[in-house]
Design a protein around this motif. Structure first.
Motif, PDB file in Angstrom:
ATOM      1  N   LEU A  95     -74.926  -8.478   9.333  1.00  0.00           N
ATOM      2  CA  LEU A  95     -74.715  -9.779   9.632  1.00  0.00           C
ATOM      3  C   LEU A  95     -74.306 -10.452   8.239  1.00  0.00           C
ATOM      4  O   LEU A  95     -73.512 -11.362   8.131  1.00  0.00           O
ATOM      5  CB  LEU A  95     -75.895 -10.348  10.135  1.00  0.00           C
ATOM      6  CG  LEU A  95     -76.001  -9.997  11.589  1.00  0.00           C
ATOM      7  CD1 LEU A  95     -77.445 -10.590  12.029  1.00  0.00           C
ATOM      8  CD2 LEU A  95     -74.954 -10.929  12.528  1.00  0.00           C
ATOM      9  N   ILE A 145     -82.203 -22.786   8.242  1.00  0.00           N
ATOM     10  CA  ILE A 145     -82.110 -21.721   9.641  1.00  0.00           C
ATOM     11  C   ILE A 145     -82.397 -20.223   9.050  1.00  0.00           C
ATOM     12  O   ILE A 145     -81.822 -19.899   7.914  1.00  0.00           O
ATOM     13  CB  ILE A 145     -80.488 -22.075   9.901  1.00  0.00           C
ATOM     14  CG1 ILE A 145     -80.379 -23.362  10.409  1.00  0.00           C
ATOM     15  CG2 ILE A 145     -80.269 -20.754  11.119  1.00  0.00           C
ATOM     16  CD1 ILE A 145     -78.924 -23.552  10.659  1.00  0.00           C
ATOM     17  N   ILE A 147     -82.071 -16.243  10.423  1.00  0.00           N
ATOM     18  CA  ILE A 147     -81.686 -15.365  11.468  1.00  0.00           C
ATOM     19  C   ILE A 147     -82.579 -14.187  11.410  1.00  0.00           C
ATOM     20  O   ILE A 147     -82.784 -13.321  10.483  1.00  0.00           O
ATOM     21  CB  ILE A 147     -80.177 -14.848  11.039  1.00  0.00           C
ATOM     22  CG1 ILE A 147     -79.238 -15.924  10.901  1.00  0.00           C
ATOM     23  CG2 ILE A 147     -79.584 -13.634  12.030  1.00  0.00           C
ATOM     24  CD1 ILE A 147     -77.760 -15.592  10.344  1.00  0.00           C
ATOM     25  N   GLY A 169     -84.484 -24.124  12.380  1.00  0.00           N
ATOM     26  CA  GLY A 169     -83.579 -23.465  13.539  1.00  0.00           C
ATOM     27  C   GLY A 169     -83.863 -22.044  13.291  1.00  0.00           C
ATOM     28  O   GLY A 169     -83.850 -21.459  12.252  1.00  0.00           O
ATOM     29  N   ILE A 170     -83.714 -21.164  14.288  1.00  0.00           N
ATOM     30  CA  ILE A 170     -83.825 -19.968  14.520  1.00  0.00           C
ATOM     31  C   ILE A 170     -82.908 -19.286  15.221  1.00  0.00           C
ATOM     32  O   ILE A 170     -82.492 -19.642  16.534  1.00  0.00           O
ATOM     33  CB  ILE A 170     -85.094 -19.452  14.997  1.00  0.00           C
ATOM     34  CG1 ILE A 170     -86.158 -20.204  13.671  1.00  0.00           C
ATOM     35  CG2 ILE A 170     -85.426 -17.766  15.038  1.00  0.00           C
ATOM     36  CD1 ILE A 170     -87.701 -19.529  14.382  1.00  0.00           C
ATOM     37  N   LEU A 171     -82.159 -18.208  14.859  1.00  0.00           N
ATOM     38  CA  LEU A 171     -81.427 -17.417  15.711  1.00  0.00           C
ATOM     39  C   LEU A 171     -81.760 -15.954  15.754  1.00  0.00           C
ATOM     40  O   LEU A 171     -82.237 -15.297  14.915  1.00  0.00           O
ATOM     41  CB  LEU A 171     -79.916 -17.312  15.225  1.00  0.00           C
ATOM     42  CG  LEU A 171     -78.795 -16.164  15.871  1.00  0.00           C
ATOM     43  CD1 LEU A 171     -78.732 -16.740  17.292  1.00  0.00           C
ATOM     44  CD2 LEU A 171     -77.403 -16.192  15.217  1.00  0.00           C
ATOM     45  N   PHE A 173     -82.562 -12.079  16.979  1.00  0.00           N
ATOM     46  CA  PHE A 173     -81.998 -11.086  17.907  1.00  0.00           C
ATOM     47  C   PHE A 173     -82.972 -10.024  18.097  1.00  0.00           C
ATOM     48  O   PHE A 173     -82.599  -9.028  18.683  1.00  0.00           O
ATOM     49  CB  PHE A 173     -81.147 -10.416  16.504  1.00  0.00           C
ATOM     50  CG  PHE A 173     -79.680 -10.974  16.428  1.00  0.00           C
ATOM     51  CD1 PHE A 173     -78.709 -10.298  16.891  1.00  0.00           C
ATOM     52  CD2 PHE A 173     -79.416 -11.928  15.399  1.00  0.00           C
ATOM     53  CE1 PHE A 173     -77.393 -10.776  16.818  1.00  0.00           C
ATOM     54  CE2 PHE A 173     -78.085 -12.291  15.469  1.00  0.00           C
ATOM     55  CZ  PHE A 173     -77.152 -11.773  15.958  1.00  0.00           C
TER      56      PHE A 173
END
Ligand code: NAD
Ligand code: NAD
Lengths: 218, 218
Positions: A95, A145, A147, A169-171, A173
DNA sequence: CCTGAAATGTGAATCCATTCACATCGTTCA
DNA sequence: TGAACGATGTGAATGGATTCACATTTCAGG
C-alpha cells in the motif's frame, strides 16, 4: 440535501475514471457513456451527478473539466489528509508503494509497527516508527487517517490505541470487524470475503446476482 | 428462495468471525452478540440466519458448530476452486502470501505476469508463468477464478484474455471498472475509492454516514 | 408443574436506492 | 429561421433491504 454514502462512493470512481483513464481529447461525455464504462445505468449516472450542483446540457452532455472540478468540490478534495499505515507487513508495504504516487490530497506520511526491526527505517520512502510513538507522531504530523494492516488478532487492540491517540478515520484491512466510538469514520475491506463472494457466484449457479453487470464496491 | 448478494457477503463474515476470531469455549451465541461483534442490528443477524435452514432455540441462541456447518452448506464450501493471481507485483505477491494460508477450498495454484523476469519462478510458493501460457495452464490446472492485480491501463486487455481462456470469476483490484460478458462473476475492490470515502467522512463533517457504526463491504 | 424472563422467527412497516418515463431544452441542420 | 432530434433533470413507481414489533418458544427457578 445530504449526500448518501453510496453516491459518494460512485463519485470517487467517476473522478478516477475521468482523471486517469479517459481519453484526453474528449471534452464532453454523455451519461450513457459514463454508464457503460462504469457498468451501470444512464439514469443512475444522471441521478448521481445531480448532487453536484453542476448541470450538463442536453444534446451535449457534461463538460469533463467541469465535472471533475465539481466532484472535487463536493468531495472536499482541497483538504489535505495525512495518513499513516499501521502494520508494515506485506500488505502495508504494498500500500505504501501504491499510494505514494496517488492523489496529492491523501499523503502517506508515516508507518507504525511493533516489530523493532522495522522501527526508525525508511520503508518504500515512508518513515516507520515504533508503535508506542504513535500518539506523539500523529499529533506532530497532523495525521487524521490510519490504514490498518495488522493481523486480525491484534486489530481491535491496535484500533483502541489509535482512537486514544486521536485518529479520525480508519480503513481496516484486517478480516475482522472492529469497534470504534461514534464520530470516527470507518471503512472495511475484507479481501477474503470478496474472494468468497466471487467463488459463490462462480459455482455453476445460475448467473451472477440479479442482472447487475458490475458489482458494488464493496 | 434465492439468497441475495448482500446476505451472502454477511454470511461469509459471520463464518470468518465464528471460525477464526471467536472464543473456542463458547458453544452458543445469541443474535445480539453476533450483532455487536459485527456492528449491525440483532434483527438483521436473525434475518440473515433465516436463509440457512437452521434454527436457533429461544433463550439459548445458536449452536456455533451448527451455525458454521450450515453456512458452509449454503456457501458451497465443499467445492474447491483453483485460483490464479494475475500480475505478480507488490499487491499480487502480498495476496499470494496472505491467501496461501487461508481457506482450503480456495487454493492459489498459479500466478501470471508478462514480465519475463518473473516467468517460471516460484513466488511465495506459487509458480509464476508467462502470460501467454494462461490458457494452457488454466485448462490444465482447472483454474476458474482470477485475482486481477495488473495496472489499470492493462486491466481490460488482460481481462479479455482471461475471458477467452475461459475464466469463470474475477476479483478485480485494478482501480478501473472492467467489462465482462454475462455469466462471469465479478467483484471489484477499489482501495483508492475506499480511502477517499474515509477521508470524506473524516473531514469535520457531521458524523459518519447515517448512524451506521460499521460500514458495508464494499 | 407452573410462571416469568429472555430469546427466537417473521409479517408488516419503513426506509433507501434504482429505474421508468417523460416534459424540457439546447443544438444541429435544412 | 424553425423544426426535429437527442440528451438532460426529475417526479413517480418500483424493488430491496432493514427495522419494528410481537406472538411464540424454551428454559430456569420456585
Ligand atoms: N497480505 C495481503 O494481501 C492481505 C490482504 C487482505 C487483508 N490482509 C490483512 O492485512 C493484515 C496484514 O496482512 P499482511 O499480509 O501484511 O501480514 P504481515 O504479517 O506481513 O504484516 C503484519 C504486520 O503487522 C505488524 N504487527 C503485528 N502486531 C502488531 C501490533 N500489535 N501493533 C503494530 N504492528 C503489529 C507486524 O510486525 C507485521 O509487520 C492482516 O490482518 C491480513 O489479514 C492482508
Ligand atoms: N499495491 C497495492 O497496495 C494496491 C492496492 C490496491 C490496488 N492496487 C492495484 O493493483 C494493481 C497492481 O498494483 P501493484 O502495486 O502490484 O503494481 P506493480 O507494478 O507492483 O505490479 C503490477 C504487475 O503486473 C504486471 N503486468 C503489467 N502489465 C501486465 C500485463 N499486460 N499482463 C500481465 N501482467 C502485467 C507487471 O509485470 C507487474 O508485475 C494496480 O492496478 C493497482 O492500482 C494496488
Amino acid at each position: 440535501m445530504s449526500i448518501s454514502s453510496k453516491v459518494m462512493g460512485r463519485l470517487t470512481r467517476y473522478r478516477a475514471l475521468l482523471t486517469e483513464y479517459f481519453p484526453k481529447d474528449k471534452l464532453h461525455v454523455f451519461s450513457h457513456e459514463l454508464a457503460t464504462m462504469m457498468g451501470f445505468s444512464a439514469s443512475q449516472v444522471r441521478r448521481d451527478l445531480m448532487c453536484l450542483g453542476y448541470f450538463g446540457v442536453p444534446r451535449y452532455g457534461y463538460e469533463v473539466k467541469e465535472l471533475i472540478h465539481h466532484i472535487n468540490d463536493v468531495l472536499d478534495a482541497s483538504k489535505v489528509h495525512h495518513v499513516a499505515v499501521v502494520g508494515a507487513g506485506n500488505l502495508g508495504r504494498a500500500l505504501m508503494s501504491f499510494l505514494g504516487s496517488r492523489r496529492a490530497t491523501l499523503k502517506i506520511v508515516a508507518a507504525f509497527d511493533d516489530d523493532p526491526q522495522l522501527a526508525n527505517r525508511l520503508i518504500n520512502g515512508v518513515p516507520c516508527y515504533a508503535m508506542d510513538r504513535a500518539e506523539e507522531i500523529m499529533k506532530h504530523q497532523g495525521i487524521t487517517i490510519a490504514i490498518l494492516c495488522v493481523p486480525g488478532s491484534a486489530a481491535q487492540r491496535v484500533t483502541d490505541r489509535l482512537v486514544i491517540a486521536g485518529i479520525k478515520g480508519i480503513l481496516n484491512f484486517a478480516p475482522v470487524p472492529i469497534r470504534i466510538p461514534v464520530g470516527i469514520a470507518l471503512e472495511e475491506i475484507d479481501v477474503t470475503s470478496a474472494l468468497e463472494r466471487v467463488a459463490f457466484y462462480t459455482t455453476s449457479r445460475t448467473g451472477t446476482p440479479k442482472k447487475r453487470r458490475n458489482s458494488p464496491q464493496e
